[in-house]
Design a protein around this motif. Structure first.
Motif, PDB file in Angstrom:
ATOM      1  N   UNK A 119       0.744  -1.172   0.040  1.00 36.68           N
ATOM      2  CA  UNK A 119      -0.062  -0.054   0.042  1.00 36.68           C
ATOM      3  C   UNK A 119       0.913   1.357   0.002  1.00 36.68           C
ATOM      4  N   UNK A 120       2.005   1.135   0.951  1.00 39.15           N
ATOM      5  CA  UNK A 120       2.843   2.427   0.942  1.00 39.15           C
ATOM      6  C   UNK A 120       3.589   2.588  -0.504  1.00 39.15           C
ATOM      7  N   UNK A 121       4.014   1.553  -1.331  1.00 40.12           N
ATOM      8  CA  UNK A 121       4.539   1.607  -2.498  1.00 40.12           C
ATOM      9  C   UNK A 121       3.644   2.072  -3.686  1.00 40.12           C
ATOM     10  N   UNK A 122       2.369   1.715  -3.510  1.00 42.51           N
ATOM     11  CA  UNK A 122       1.226   2.234  -4.415  1.00 42.51           C
ATOM     12  C   UNK A 122       1.022   3.760  -4.284  1.00 42.51           C
ATOM     13  N   UNK A 123       1.128   4.150  -2.870  1.00 45.20           N
ATOM     14  CA  UNK A 123       0.713   5.457  -2.760  1.00 45.20           C
ATOM     15  C   UNK A 123       2.011   6.511  -2.967  1.00 45.20           C
ATOM     16  N   UNK A 124       3.127   5.673  -3.022  1.00 45.01           N
ATOM     17  CA  UNK A 124       4.306   6.681  -3.614  1.00 45.01           C
ATOM     18  C   UNK A 124       4.316   6.771  -4.996  1.00 45.01           C
ATOM     19  N   UNK A 125       3.970   5.326  -5.725  1.00 44.53           N
ATOM     20  CA  UNK A 125       4.051   5.638  -7.014  1.00 44.53           C
ATOM     21  C   UNK A 125       2.670   6.404  -7.440  1.00 44.53           C
ATOM     22  N   UNK A 126       1.561   6.332  -6.780  1.00 46.78           N
ATOM     23  CA  UNK A 126       0.474   7.354  -7.404  1.00 46.78           C
ATOM     24  C   UNK A 126       0.897   8.973  -6.957  1.00 46.78           C
ATOM     25  N   UNK A 127       1.728   9.312  -5.900  1.00 49.73           N
ATOM     26  CA  UNK A 127       2.327  10.702  -5.815  1.00 49.73           C
ATOM     27  C   UNK A 127       3.261  10.919  -6.799  1.00 49.73           C
ATOM     28  N   UNK A 128       4.159   9.986  -7.174  1.00 48.28           N
ATOM     29  CA  UNK A 128       5.273  10.398  -8.244  1.00 48.28           C
ATOM     30  C   UNK A 128       4.608  10.428  -9.523  1.00 48.28           C
ATOM     31  N   UNK A 129       3.339   9.860  -9.977  1.00 47.93           N
ATOM     32  CA  UNK A 129       2.536  10.037 -11.218  1.00 47.93           C
ATOM     33  C   UNK A 129       1.999  11.295 -10.942  1.00 47.93           C
ATOM     34  N   UNK A 130       1.292  11.591 -10.056  1.00 47.75           N
ATOM     35  CA  UNK A 130       0.524  12.771  -9.973  1.00 47.75           C
ATOM     36  C   UNK A 130       1.604  13.972 -10.178  1.00 47.75           C
ATOM     37  N   UNK A 131       2.634  13.999  -9.372  1.00 44.83           N
ATOM     38  CA  UNK A 131       3.860  15.063  -9.533  1.00 44.83           C
ATOM     39  C   UNK A 131       4.219  15.139 -11.052  1.00 44.83           C
ATOM     40  N   UNK A 132       4.432  14.130 -11.553  1.00 40.17           N
ATOM     41  CA  UNK A 132       4.880  14.160 -13.247  1.00 40.17           C
ATOM     42  C   UNK A 132       3.984  14.764 -14.107  1.00 40.17           C
ATOM     43  N   UNK A 133       2.708  14.346 -13.726  1.00 33.26           N
ATOM     44  CA  UNK A 133       1.656  15.072 -14.257  1.00 33.26           C
ATOM     45  C   UNK A 133       1.808  16.244 -14.319  1.00 33.26           C
ATOM     46  N   UNK A 134       2.063  16.937 -13.085  1.00 35.33           N
ATOM     47  CA  UNK A 134       1.895  18.134 -12.863  1.00 35.33           C
ATOM     48  C   UNK A 134       3.143  18.940 -13.503  1.00 35.33           C
ATOM     49  N   UNK A 135       4.320  18.238 -13.407  1.00 38.62           N
ATOM     50  CA  UNK A 135       5.548  18.711 -14.185  1.00 38.62           C
ATOM     51  C   UNK A 135       5.366  19.037 -15.612  1.00 38.62           C
ATOM     52  N   UNK A 136       4.723  18.113 -16.210  1.00 33.00           N
ATOM     53  CA  UNK A 136       4.515  18.188 -17.870  1.00 33.00           C
ATOM     54  C   UNK A 136       3.282  19.127 -18.174  1.00 33.00           C
ATOM     55  N   UNK A 137       2.584  19.797 -17.083  1.00 33.82           N
ATOM     56  CA  UNK A 137       1.497  20.799 -17.623  1.00 33.82           C
ATOM     57  C   UNK A 137       1.955  22.021 -17.545  1.00 33.82           C
ATOM     58  N   UNK A 138       3.390  22.508 -17.231  1.00 35.52           N
ATOM     59  CA  UNK A 138       3.826  23.664 -17.299  1.00 35.52           C
ATOM     60  C   UNK A 138       5.041  23.957 -17.768  1.00 35.52           C
ATOM     61  N   UNK A 139       5.645  25.317 -18.018  1.00 31.48           N
ATOM     62  CA  UNK A 139       6.982  25.729 -18.363  1.00 31.48           C
ATOM     63  C   UNK A 139       7.279  26.946 -17.488  1.00 31.48           C
ATOM     64  N   UNK A 140       6.543  26.991 -16.117  1.00 35.32           N
ATOM     65  CA  UNK A 140       6.668  28.220 -15.298  1.00 35.32           C
ATOM     66  C   UNK A 140       7.714  27.468 -14.344  1.00 35.32           C
ATOM     67  N   UNK A 141       8.927  28.162 -14.154  1.00 36.23           N
ATOM     68  CA  UNK A 141       9.871  27.438 -13.277  1.00 36.23           C
ATOM     69  C   UNK A 141       9.595  27.789 -11.787  1.00 36.23           C
ATOM     70  N   UNK A 142       8.753  28.783 -11.432  1.00 34.68           N
ATOM     71  CA  UNK A 142       8.421  28.473  -9.958  1.00 34.68           C
ATOM     72  C   UNK A 142       7.408  27.679  -9.723  1.00 34.68           C
ATOM     73  N   UNK A 143       6.448  27.280 -10.510  1.00 31.63           N
ATOM     74  CA  UNK A 143       5.337  26.608 -10.343  1.00 31.63           C
ATOM     75  C   UNK A 143       6.214  24.862 -10.177  1.00 31.63           C
ATOM     76  N   UNK A 144       6.988  24.636 -11.124  1.00 31.39           N
ATOM     77  CA  UNK A 144       7.833  23.487 -11.265  1.00 31.39           C
ATOM     78  C   UNK A 144       8.381  23.278  -9.933  1.00 31.39           C
TER      79      UNK A 144
END
Length: 562
Positions: free
Chosen positions: A129-154
């Protein structure tokens, strides 16, 4: 050591279990008082509880023990094999008074192994469950990274991702990409004193410099002047210097030679190896979009400079063209007066030189007009007067105007016009300018005793065949169009140079083009004039065999032939 609690009021049974269980392996307690029992199990749940069925208040006592000791093995000691149904829901196993010692020990061991297996399974499920939670957090963060080119937001998304995956107490992020100066971003669970912030600044600078031992850091920073931005979740509480005894992790934020900063994270509990992997992954993940953001910013700045240069160039061309036109008009008028004889008769040599001067004045006037047209088009200031127009009328006018010029070179202009071509909505004067330019080029680049053909016809968009070199830049909507073609038997254009035919100031290099001269602005102007008519222009050509220049303009729908 295995902890066993015997709940019984019978002394003989307590003595039996004391004798049976080896004290080196088992720790045994025998109690009958309910208060003492619950004090014991509240302090530390036993591994096994053996409950004598003959004890007072058996059902209520069993229910309360089960509610407190979920993971404890409960075994009932009964006097016969006949067991009350009420006890079945609380029991893991049963002993009878007459069971052998070996059977009792075997039952204990079997249940202990089962308990251990269940605990291992529970731990595995928790880890999963902990691993799945981390993977979900990593996926969510990666999705946010791909959605902006604003360095402060990144950088902010990186910090938020670490908070979701690792639940930090404090992050210290040294960033060189979010403002015009280095900045220390403190994201803390509790408030930080000024003294603690100063200590964190010094620590951050030391960590940063340690990344470049023996090398010059990409940026020089000083703890005293380092700007700090802090975000506090719960300002009512405050961290002390004991923070530095927390577990911590540190990582640079970089990609190749691109360095964007570094991050240190503190947590009161210890980080696991999986935590370390997750932390490093997020720090690495943000580096690529930060590099993309930096490149994007460079592109924006470069485009801004290019736009400024283009604007200055257009303004320069416009100013110079206007300044040239005024004295050129005076020169032309003076030449007209001299050639008319109003200043006296001119001998043959004078007439020859005056004619030469007039030809060059007219040529220079054409160049200036091209420059002015180009600057007007690029500035969006070109005036258009759209009206229903018949393309064949425009073709006839241009043929009449240029026939004598063509004839002087031994060339013939012919037309192949489709009858009843529908009208188009256009500025007839601008179309004459386009067609005059195409026919003039054909005359200029066609050797003597050849033919130039101007044709027109109605065509549907699906039947228009555009040279592959222009397909990417030309997009024609569905519908009917009027197609015009100027075909010559001239020097042609090499295949590799076709794509540059409509570039500004471009002339295809060969001996005849050098001799013909020109600004190279005619075709770019024609292209932009046709685009203003929602049309397009392209060409086909073969070296030394001639060229075909095509342009299309949408037919007026109300007047299209049925």
């Amino acid at each position: 050591m295995i902890n066993i609690l015997v709940v019984s009021e019978r002394k003989d049974k307590c003595d039996y279990f004391n004798t049976l269980f080896n004290k080196n392996t088992y720790e045994l307690s025998c109690l009958s008082d309910e208060n003492l029992i619950f004090d014991l199990i509240s302090a530390d749940n036993p591994d096994i509880i053996i409950i004598d069925s003959q004890i007072n208040n058996l059902k209520n006592l069993s229910k309360k023990i089960k509610s407190i000791c979920n993971n404890t093995i409960i075994i009932f000691l009964v006097s016969s094999t006949k067991i009350e149904k009420e006890l079945l829901k609380y029991a893991n196993a049963f002993f009878t008074d007459d069971m052998s010692d070996d059977f009792v020990l075997s039952t204990i061991n079997v249940n202990l192994r089962m308990k251990n297996s269940l605990e291992m399974l529970s731990n595995s499920n928790k880890d999963l469950a902990d691993s799945l939670y981390r993977l979900n957090a990593l996926y969510s963060t990666s999705s946010q990274f791909s959605g902006t080119l604003d360095k402060a937001k990144l950088i902010q998304y990186m910090i938020e991702g670490m908070d979701r995956a690792l639940s930090f107490s404090l992050t210290c992020t040294l960033s060189f990409c979010t403002t015009n100066e280095p900045v220390l971003l403190l994201n803390s669970l509790y408030e930080l004193s000024d003294e603690l912030i100063e200590a964190l600044k010094v620590r951050t600078v030391l960590n940063y410099n340690s990344l470049f031992e023996g090398k010059k850091p990409p940026f020089e920073i000083n703890a005293d002047s380092l700007k700090v931005i802090k975000q506090i979740k719960y300002p009512a509480s405050r961290f002390t210097f004991s923070l530095f005894r927390f577990d911590n992790m540190f990582a640079p934020i970089s990609l190749g030679e691109n360095f964007f900063g570094c991050v240190e994270i503190f947590k009161e509990s210890q980080f696991s190896p999986d935590d370390a992997t997750c932390f490093q992954t997020i720090a690495q993940q943000v580096s690529l979009p930060l590099k993309s953001a930096a490149l994007y910013q460079e592109i924006i700045e470069a485009n801004s400079k290019l736009a400024k240069l283009e604007r200055l160039k257009s303004e320069f061309i416009s100013i110079v063209s206007h300044e040239l036109r005024t004295p050129l008009t005076s020169i032309k008028n003076s030449l007209d007066i001299l050639m008319s004889g109003r200043c006296g008769e001119m001998n043959e040599s004078a007439d020859k030189f005056l004619s030469m001067a007039m030809r060059n004045v007219q040529r220079l006037s054409g160049i200036i007009n091209d420059l002015l047209d180009l600057s007007k088009i690029e500035a969006g200031k070109m005036d258009f007067h759209f009206a229903p127009t018949n393309i064949n009328t425009v073709i006839d006018y241009v043929k009449s105007a240029l026939s004598e010029v063509a004839k002087s070179k031994g060339l013939t202009i012919i037309t192949e016009q489709q009858d009843c071509v529908p009208e188009i909505t256009a500025d007839a004067q601008r179309l004459e300018q386009v067609l005059t330019n195409l026919v003039s080029n054909a005359i200029k680049y066609t050797p003597e005793n050849r033919t130039i053909t101007i044709s027109s016809k109605l065509i549907n968009s699906k039947d228009i065949h555009i040279n592959e070199y222009f397909k990417d830049s030309i997009h024609i909507a569905d519908g009917d169009y009027v197609l015009v073609c100027v075909k010559d038997e001239g020097i042609g254009i090499e295949e590799k140079n076709l794509v540059h035919a409509f570039d500004k100031f471009a002339q295809i290099e060969n001996s005849l083009s050098r001799k013909a001269g020109g600004t190279g602005l005619g075709l770019p102007i024609a292209k932009q004039l046709l685009e203003a008519h929602h049309g397009a222009i392209w060409c086909d050509s073969e070296l030394n065999k001639g060229s075909e220049f095509y342009f299309v303009i949408p037919a007026a729908k109300a007047l299209q032939l049925v």
